[in-house]
Motif scaffolding. Structure first.
Motif, short mmCIF file in Angstrom:
data_model
loop_
_atom_site.label_atom_id
_atom_site.label_comp_id
_atom_site.label_asym_id
_atom_site.label_seq_id
_atom_site.Cartn_x
_atom_site.Cartn_y
_atom_site.Cartn_z
N ILE A 681 0.84 -1.21 0.00
CA ILE A 681 0.00 0.00 0.00
C ILE A 681 0.87 1.25 0.00
O ILE A 681 0.63 2.20 -0.76
N LEU A 682 1.89 1.27 0.86
CA LEU A 682 2.78 2.44 0.93
C LEU A 682 3.52 2.63 -0.39
O LEU A 682 3.67 3.76 -0.87
N THR A 683 3.99 1.53 -0.97
CA THR A 683 4.74 1.63 -2.23
C THR A 683 3.85 2.17 -3.34
O THR A 683 4.26 3.06 -4.11
N ILE A 684 2.65 1.65 -3.44
CA ILE A 684 1.71 2.13 -4.46
C ILE A 684 1.37 3.59 -4.22
O ILE A 684 1.32 4.41 -5.16
N PHE A 685 1.16 3.96 -2.95
CA PHE A 685 0.80 5.35 -2.64
C PHE A 685 1.92 6.30 -3.06
O PHE A 685 1.68 7.30 -3.74
N VAL A 686 3.15 5.98 -2.66
CA VAL A 686 4.28 6.86 -2.99
C VAL A 686 4.49 6.90 -4.50
O VAL A 686 4.77 7.96 -5.08
N SER A 687 4.35 5.77 -5.17
CA SER A 687 4.50 5.74 -6.63
C SER A 687 3.42 6.58 -7.31
O SER A 687 3.70 7.31 -8.27
N CYS A 688 2.21 6.48 -6.81
CA CYS A 688 1.09 7.16 -7.45
C CYS A 688 1.13 8.68 -7.25
O CYS A 688 0.75 9.43 -8.14
N ILE A 689 1.58 9.12 -6.08
CA ILE A 689 1.65 10.58 -5.92
C ILE A 689 2.72 11.15 -6.83
O ILE A 689 2.58 12.27 -7.35
N GLY A 690 3.79 10.38 -7.07
CA GLY A 690 4.79 10.82 -8.04
C GLY A 690 4.24 10.83 -9.45
O GLY A 690 4.47 11.78 -10.22
N LEU A 691 3.51 9.80 -9.80
CA LEU A 691 2.90 9.73 -11.13
C LEU A 691 1.86 10.84 -11.31
O LEU A 691 1.75 11.43 -12.39
N PHE A 692 1.14 11.14 -10.25
CA PHE A 692 0.15 12.23 -10.30
C PHE A 692 0.86 13.55 -10.59
O PHE A 692 0.42 14.34 -11.43
N GLY A 693 1.97 13.79 -9.88
CA GLY A 693 2.71 15.03 -10.11
C GLY A 693 3.20 15.14 -11.53
O GLY A 693 3.12 16.20 -12.16
N LEU A 694 3.72 14.04 -12.08
CA LEU A 694 4.20 14.05 -13.46
C LEU A 694 3.06 14.29 -14.44
O LEU A 694 3.22 14.97 -15.46
N SER A 695 1.88 13.72 -14.16
CA SER A 695 0.74 13.92 -15.05
C SER A 695 0.27 15.37 -15.03
O SER A 695 -0.15 15.92 -16.05
N VAL A 696 0.35 16.01 -13.85
CA VAL A 696 -0.01 17.43 -13.76
C VAL A 696 0.94 18.26 -14.62
O VAL A 696 0.52 19.12 -15.39
N LEU A 697 2.24 18.00 -14.48
CA LEU A 697 3.23 18.74 -15.26
C LEU A 697 3.07 18.48 -16.75
O LEU A 697 3.21 19.39 -17.58
N SER A 698 2.78 17.23 -17.11
CA SER A 698 2.59 16.89 -18.52
C SER A 698 1.41 17.66 -19.10
O SER A 698 1.48 18.18 -20.21
N ALA A 699 0.33 17.73 -18.32
CA ALA A 699 -0.85 18.46 -18.78
C ALA A 699 -0.55 19.95 -18.91
O ALA A 699 -1.00 20.61 -19.86
#
Length: 798
Positions: A681-699
């Motif tokens: 759960i922690l690994t997925i959470f940390v990975s996803c918040i990073g992916l979310f940040g990258l998706s925001v920047l990409s947009a």
């Protein structure tokens, strides 16, 4: 200059709250996990090191020598002879100490309870540094009926720690005898392999210590203290030479009497501080908290995974946001700032952000310690963090994390061309291979942990739901030492007066093991069960051939045995009924009258071995199984307790449900199931918040492109697909990498279980679907938001 850097760093953090939160949250979680694991590992390696002279304390261990001369099983137990004889006859051994575990009945008023205690030699407090609140460590265990208790036991028994001279009534054979409290000890440290509430003198009979046949009788732990100048290998060699000479006559007698049973052993010395993490020779038989270094390796790996993913997030987001800071970098270079200053500035920002994360991590550690202690079976506290070694470790961890997270972005950002950045001609450019590689790496780690979690869950579910071959439902186990046949009959008569009691069957206490000859001289080792005719029917264990014990055949208690299928296989019998089992050392031969279907009398973590059942009249029972009707627990247990106390008023009463005891045998698997779940759960959470940040920047980077596509008629679904597909490709690559590695690791782990699940494609497919869905939801949230924005605003913005 430093003040300027600090102000700029704070402004950047406040102006970009989302990215600051993502980086701080990720790093905080990663650092907190690392701190907890450092605490765990530090506690593991600190076991037993608080004793003053521990570097010279060793446990005597043995290793069997097989008939062909090869090395056999290792054992940490010895008998009553090894300590005193080696201490008297082997140069280099200063003193010895024997520690024997046991239970004694203690009478307090009219109440009788069973208490675990240790029987030890009077040298106990000279060998080990357990502090006393009161009493003399040199003399407190010299008298036969003296007892040392801990402060907790003193308060429980007498309501005060001022207990010197007070009496406790302990059962000695069948009579309660007064034992005088001669010392009160402090509570044993939690990182101790020896934990006790009560100590009594071992009081070894002279006959036992003088009987050389006891060289081959193993049931207690023996410790020796070596002289400071002694060499361990030399002492071991001298021990072996003395043992060979001193046991020669006894070995000859035993071989003539019982045959060649592989009596020979080699003796070694195991450092006391090595016991806790030893796989071959763990603490046992009164020693506690056996562990495995593999736990530390696995937990350290998980913490490293999470911390690495958090650092990857930091690097990715910092580099991805570099476009927005390009003009700042250009201006600084134009006005005279050199690259070293820029690197120093960005590293400073990294250190500031890591410091904030470090502070939050300490808070997370404090909040999560109770849960972590429950999962890891520890009693860790936050004050352990202030140990000098741990503080040093955390400072190093902080510095490494700051450098790891900030060095690459600092080098990249400081290298921008000022002309391109000031004329807005700068583009991060390239294929962003590093960024993509890091995303693949973090989702590979996350996918690996998810597959591991699913595997552990599936195996644990298999262990706890697989049929055992007998019915353990509504089965109450009552312990009663030396339970005779007449007492069983009386107990059964009284219990069956209650309609909720279905039946009762006795069994020997614990698990006995012995050996016998079959087919002439072939020896079979087996589990040895003493039961009566009610046992198999009560547990619904099928008989495949022959018949059960029966009162219609009086000779069953003296001449007959039952065996299980594994016994038949080991003996090589094709027609087992009527075969002879020869207990040659007792001059008794028994006839096999029935074959019992194999069932899991141990947990599924152990392979079913040979088992033999007897009704031998000379054997005593140690417990009774009571079958009760479903949903009658309250009234049935009350009746059982009242009946027991009426029939056995001076024996302690305790009970356990058999199905609950079976589940408790998988406590280690249950703990690891929870640990892996939280880790995933922690690994997925940390990975996803990073992916979310990258998706925001990409947009953000593709704002104008999205506006143009919408003006030209692109649908929301189409825009979301364009923004999401690149990230989902990376997640798919991560799965391709993680699945084979996870399959290899899971297969290796499952090899530890003789009965295990088959690794099917379903586990990997479910993990893949879950990872893709999580990534899709994470990326789509920002993609949908960007796709639904007003294109006129994005096209007006330069």
């Amino acid at each position: 200059m430093f003040k300027n850097y600090f102000i700029i760093a704070l402004r950047n953090l406040s102006r970009n709250k989302v990215y600051a939160f993502i980086n701080i949250a990720g790093l905080s979680i990663g650092l907190a996990c690392a701190m907890l694991i450092v605490l765990y590992v530090k506690d593991e390696v600190s076991y037993d090191r608080f004793h003053t002279n521990v570097q010279n304390v060793y446990r005597i261990t043995t290793q069997e020598v097989e008939k062909d001369g090869s090395k056999g099983r290792k054992d940490g137990n010895t008998g009553p002879l090894q300590g005193p004889r080696f201490a008297r006859n082997v140069p280099g051994i200063k003193t010895f100490l024997r520690v024997q575990s046991g239970y004694e009945d203690i009478k307090s008023g009219t109440e009788v309870k069973s208490q675990d205690l240790l029987k030890v030699d009077s040298s106990f407090f000279s060998v080990f540094s357990f502090p006393l609140l009161s009493g003399d460590p040199a003399t407190c265990l010299t008298e036969p009926h003296s007892i040392v208790i801990t402060e907790d036991a003193a308060i429980k028994e007498f309501g005060t720690t001022d207990a010197i001279g007070k009496l406790l009534m302990l059962k000695d054979d069948s009579v309660f005898v007064p034992y005088k409290v001669t010392a009160v000890a402090k509570k044993c440290p939690q990182n101790s392999s020896i934990k006790f509430e009560m100590l009594v003198p071992i009081n070894m009979a002279i006959e036992e210590e003088s009987n050389s046949e006891n060289w081959f009788n193993f049931y207690l732990n023996t410790f020796v203290v070596l002289e400071p100048a002694a060499n361990k290998q030399d002492v071991e060699a001298k021990m072996q030479r003395y043992y060979t000479a001193d046991s020669k006559d006894a070995l000859k007698v035993l071989t003539e009497k019982y045959g060649d049973m592989g009596w020979k052993s080699t003796y070694q010395l195991q450092s006391f501080v090595d016991m806790h993490l030893s796989v071959d020779l763990p603490p046992q038989n009164g020693l506690t908290d056996a562990s495995n270094p593999m736990y530390s390796y696995i937990l350290s790996g998980i913490a490293l995974f999470i911390l690495l993913i958090a650092c990857i997030n930091f690097i990715n987001l910092t580099v991805a946001r570099s476009v927005k800071r390009a003009k700042e970098i250009g201006i600084r270079k134009v006005v005279g700032g050199d690259r070293k200053q820029l690197i120093f500035q960005f590293l400073g920002e990294s250190f500031l952000l890591c410091f904030i994360a470090f502070v939050f991590a300490i808070g997370l550690v404090q909040l999560s310690l109770p849960l972590f202690n429950s999962l890891a079976n520890k009693v860790l506290a936050l004050n352990y963090l202030f140990d000098v070694q741990l503080v040093s470790a955390y400072i190093i961890l902080f510095l490494i994390t700051s450098l790891l997270a900030g060095f690459y972005p600092a080098v990249v950002l400081s290298g921008y061309n000022p002309v391109q950045t000031l004329y807005s001609r700068f583009n991060l450019g390239g294929k962003n291979y590093l960024q993509k590689t890091l995303v693949v790496l973090q989702f590979s780690l996350a996918s690996f942990l998810i597959i591991a979690t699913f595997t552990i869950y599936a195996q644990f579910n298999y262990l706890t739901t697989e049929k055992l071959g007998y019915d353990d439902s509504n089965l109450v186990m009552i312990n009663k030492d030396n339970l005779t046949r007449s007492e069983v009959n009386l107990l059964k008569t009284e219990l069956l007066k209650n309609d909720n009691i279905i039946d009762i069957a006795p069994k020997n206490g614990g698990q006995w093991g012995t050996a016998a000859k079959v087919n002439g001289d072939s020896v079979v080792q087996f589990t040895y069960e003493t039961v009566n005719e009610s046992y198999l029917p009560l547990l619904k264990i099928p008989i495949l051939q022959g018949r059960n014990f029966s009162t219609d055949f009086p000779s069953d208690s003296s001449n007959s045995v039952l065996v299980n299928e594994s016994f038949v296989t080991n003996a090589g019998w094709k027609n087992p009924i009527g075969q002879i089992v020869d207990f040659w050392y007792d001059n008794k031969k028994y006839t096999v009258i029935g074959v019992v279907k194999d069932y899991h009398f141990n947990s599924l973590s152990q392979k079913i071995g040979p088992e033999l059942f007897t009704m031998k009249a000379a054997n005593v029972y140690g417990m009774a199984y009571v079958k009760i009707k479903p949903n009658s627990e309250t009234s049935s247990l009350k009746h059982i307790e009242q009946t027991y106390k009426k029939l056995f008023p001076i024996s302690p009463y305790s009970y356990t449900f058999k199905n609950e005891a079976n589940i408790r045998s998988y406590e280690a698997e249950a703990k690891w199931k929870q640990i892996m779940l939280f880790s995933a759960i922690l690994t997925i959470f940390v990975s996803c918040i990073g992916l979310f940040g990258l998706s925001v920047l990409s947009a953000e980077k593709r704002t104008k492109e999205i506006g143009i596509r919408k003006v030209l008629g692109a649908s929301v679904t189409g825009v979301v697909t364009i923004l999401s597909k690149d990230f989902l490709k990376l997640v798919a690559i991560a799965l391709i990498i993680a699945i084979p590695l996870a399959w290899i690791s899971a297969s290796k782990w499952l090899e530890n279980y003789p009965y295990r699940i088959t690794l099917g494609w379903q586990i990997f497919a479910l993990a893949a679907v879950l990872v893709i869905l999580i990534a899709l939801v994470t990326v789509s949230f920002q993609a949908i938001r960007a796709a639904m924005s007003n294109p006129s605003k994005s096209l007006r913005t330069e």
